[in-house]
Design an enzyme around this catalytic site. Structure first.
Site, mmCIF file in Angstrom:
data_model
loop_
_atom_site.group_PDB
_atom_site.id
_atom_site.type_symbol
_atom_site.label_atom_id
_atom_site.label_comp_id
_atom_site.label_asym_id
_atom_site.label_seq_id
_atom_site.Cartn_x
_atom_site.Cartn_y
_atom_site.Cartn_z
ATOM 1 C CG HIS A 25 -1.847 -1.201 1.240
ATOM 2 N ND1 HIS A 25 -2.675 -1.558 0.208
ATOM 3 C CD2 HIS A 25 -2.023 -2.150 2.199
ATOM 4 C CE1 HIS A 25 -3.326 -2.666 0.520
ATOM 5 N NE2 HIS A 25 -2.945 -3.042 1.719
ATOM 6 C CG HIS A 31 -4.636 0.142 3.917
ATOM 7 N ND1 HIS A 31 -5.530 -0.826 3.505
ATOM 8 C CD2 HIS A 31 -4.208 0.767 2.781
ATOM 9 C CE1 HIS A 31 -5.637 -0.776 2.171
ATOM 10 N NE2 HIS A 31 -4.846 0.172 1.716
HETATM 11 FE FE LIG Z 1 -7.036 -2.157 4.501
#
Ligand SMILES: [Fe+2]
Ligand SMILES: *[C@@H]1O[C@H](CO)[C@@H](O)[C@H](O)[C@H]1NC(C)=O
Ligand SMILES: *[C@@H]1O[C@H](CO)[C@@H](O)[C@H](O)[C@H]1NC(C)=O
Ligand SMILES: *[C@@H]1O[C@H](CO)[C@@H](O)[C@H](O)[C@H]1NC(C)=O
Length: 473
Positions: free
Chosen positions: A321, A348
């Site tokens: 990410h 995340h």
């Molecule tokens: Fe996530």
């Protein structure tokens, strides 16, 4: 064990301070391997409470702006049944609140009856008992209200993200429950039901039962992640965040928000702002306008600790990410610096990372330095997406470690933030390790507004940091 870990770590920090060099560290810790698979549905951790139509998946969250209300939510499987909460300071349950019932379908899944009930007008610092359901199926729980809003009110928050429902998730939850945390700041990605065929809602139900032994007794401040979006046009499901929005309620109206996805609450000495990474946030959007006004409402004389939650981190040096939080950084970072936010928690990325106080607000495309620089007005950014879901760990960090990154480690865990008074907070990240909570990252934070710092000289020994560390030992 705990003492030794703290000692070794503090010595490391001390040596960095004494040498006058702030050097980031990548942990070499090798975690214990557990399979990253979801706990089987028939497991005792998902046990359905006994009795006809017994309330299940019980969870509470703050119900107003200042902590004198809770929203109690639960699911009844067979029929709607009463949407009433009986409560009181003793188990006489002499007071009653009336809630509402909702239900939804998702492709071929049909939810149970989801109840949300606001219990308000509570007293601060008080233990309340509550009862839901009827007859033999009634269930009893309790919660404690926070102290009144006060700059010196001490309070302990847990921070958990990307939890899911694996044995690693269970370990995170069990470690957290031993910490004395009073409220959880949840940074998004709850059940991971969307990893199942047709986003099987049965895994929303099992998750609700899985976390109940914490969520029924203390508020979890909810936030959404990408796993809550559940946009499936191929299944005819185009209403985003549908299961989440039916199941998890937030007190967004109390902070004048137009959406349950972004809102703020004040609790003890903290002002907590919840942002939605997956809702529009650029200039002129409802979230942008709301945040602009909410920052103006923050009163650091009453709530010195200003904390922001989001799902996608703005500063992350993991390959997973990478830079996904960049667009929100471009939109909001200058406000975080202007209003001297203390801490920004995100999830995340399935690893742990803590930044130094840095900002990157000078770059404006036309010119300016685009590399993050030390900034005393900037928040510390912390990524705790390591709750332990079925996707496993994000174990590859970019090398060399960027200057903005203070500490990073790919292990499962959670954080605890103890607000001590208006100036000091003790923060720890605990990695899950063989059944013992091991604080692997410990920091004393000074408040960004009520600061009493007397820095000697830039880049030299910070006398008070040293005092704080010695007091920690
Ligand atoms: Fe996530
Ligand atoms: C909700 O429950 C009612 C009553 O059982 C039922 O008639 C209705 O179809 C349900 N709605 C959805 C969207 O499942
Ligand atoms: C862009 O940044 C440079 C350097 O900081 C500054 O001199 C300039 O005024 C900025 N331009 C705009 C349009 O903000
Ligand atoms: C605030 O808390 C810190 C850490 O516990 C402590 O060292 C300090 O003395 C406290 N300040 C006041 C004014 O009580």
């Amino acid at each position: 064990m705990r003492g030794w870990g703290l000692l070794v770590l503090s010595l490391h920090v001390l040596s960095c301070l004494v040498s006058g060099v702030a050097s980031g560290r990548t942990s070499s810790y090798v975690r214990t391997e557990f399979p990253s698979t979801d706990i089987p549905l028939e497991s005792e951790w998902f046990a359905i409470p006994k009795g006809y139509n017994a309330p299940q998946q019980v969870h509470i969250t703050q119900g107003d702006y200042d902590g004198k209300a809770v929203i109690v939510s639960w699911v009844t499987p067979e029929e709607p049944g009463p949407s009433e909460v009986f409560y009181g300071k003793e188990k006489l349950y002499d007071q009653k609140a009336e809630g509402t019932t909702t239900n939804y379908t998702f492709y071929d899944y049909k939810s149970g009856y989801i109840h949300h009930c606001l219990v308000d007008g509570l007293e601060y610092n008080t233990k309340y008992y509550y009862k839901i359901g009827s007859g033999n199926s009634a269930r009893e729980f309790w919660f404690e209200t926070p102290p009144a809003i006060d700059p010196d009110a001490s309070y302990t928050f847990g921070i958990i993200g990307d939890l899911g429902q694996t044995f690693n998730s269970l370990s995170t939850l069990q470690h957290y429950e031993k910490t004395g945390g009073q409220t959880v700041l949840f940074v998004g990605d709850l059940s991971y039901a969307d990893r199942y065929e047709h986003n099987d809602g049965i895994r929303w139900d099992s998750w609700g039962r899985f976390v109940e032994h914490s969520t029924a007794y203390q508020p979890w401040i909810w936030n959404t992640g990408n796993h809550e979006i559940e946009y499936r046009p191929d299944l005819g499901e185009t209403s985003v965040f549908k299961p989440y929005l039916h199941r998890y309620m937030t007190p967004y109206l109390a902070s004048k928000s137009s959406s349950p996805m972004w809102y703020a609450v004040r609790r003890a000495s903290a002002h907590i702002i919840v942002l939605s990474s997956y809702s529009p946030f650029v200039k002129y959007t409802p979230q942008w306008l709301w945040l602009k006004n909410e920052f103006k409402r923050v009163d650091r004389e009453k709530t010195p600790w200003l904390i922001v939650l989001m799902h996608s981190p703005m500063y992350n040096s993991n390959e997973a990410h990478y830079m996904e939080g960049e667009s929100m950084r471009a939109a909001f970072e200058k406000w975080f610096v202007k209003y001297k936010v203390d801490l920004v928690f995100a999830g995340h990325v399935h690893a742990y990372e803590r930044s130094y106080r840095i900002s990157n607000v000078n770059y404006n495309i036309t010119s300016g330095n685009r590399y993050p620089v030390p900034d005393k007005s900037a928040p510390v950014y912390i990524t705790v997406g390591d709750g332990g879901n079925q996707e496993g760990l994000a174990s590859r960090f970019y090398n060399p470690q960027p200057d903005y990154s203070a500490f990073r480690e790919a292990s499962y865990g959670h954080s605890v933030l103890q607000l001590k008074n208006r100036t000091h907070a003790i923060y720890q990240w605990n990695r899950n390790d063989d059944g013992n909570p091991v604080p692997a990252d410990t920091v004393m934070f000074h408040n960004q507004y009520c600061t009493r710092r007397r820095r000697l000289k830039k880049n030299h020994l910070h006398l008070e940091d040293l005092e704080d560390l010695i007091s920690l030992l």
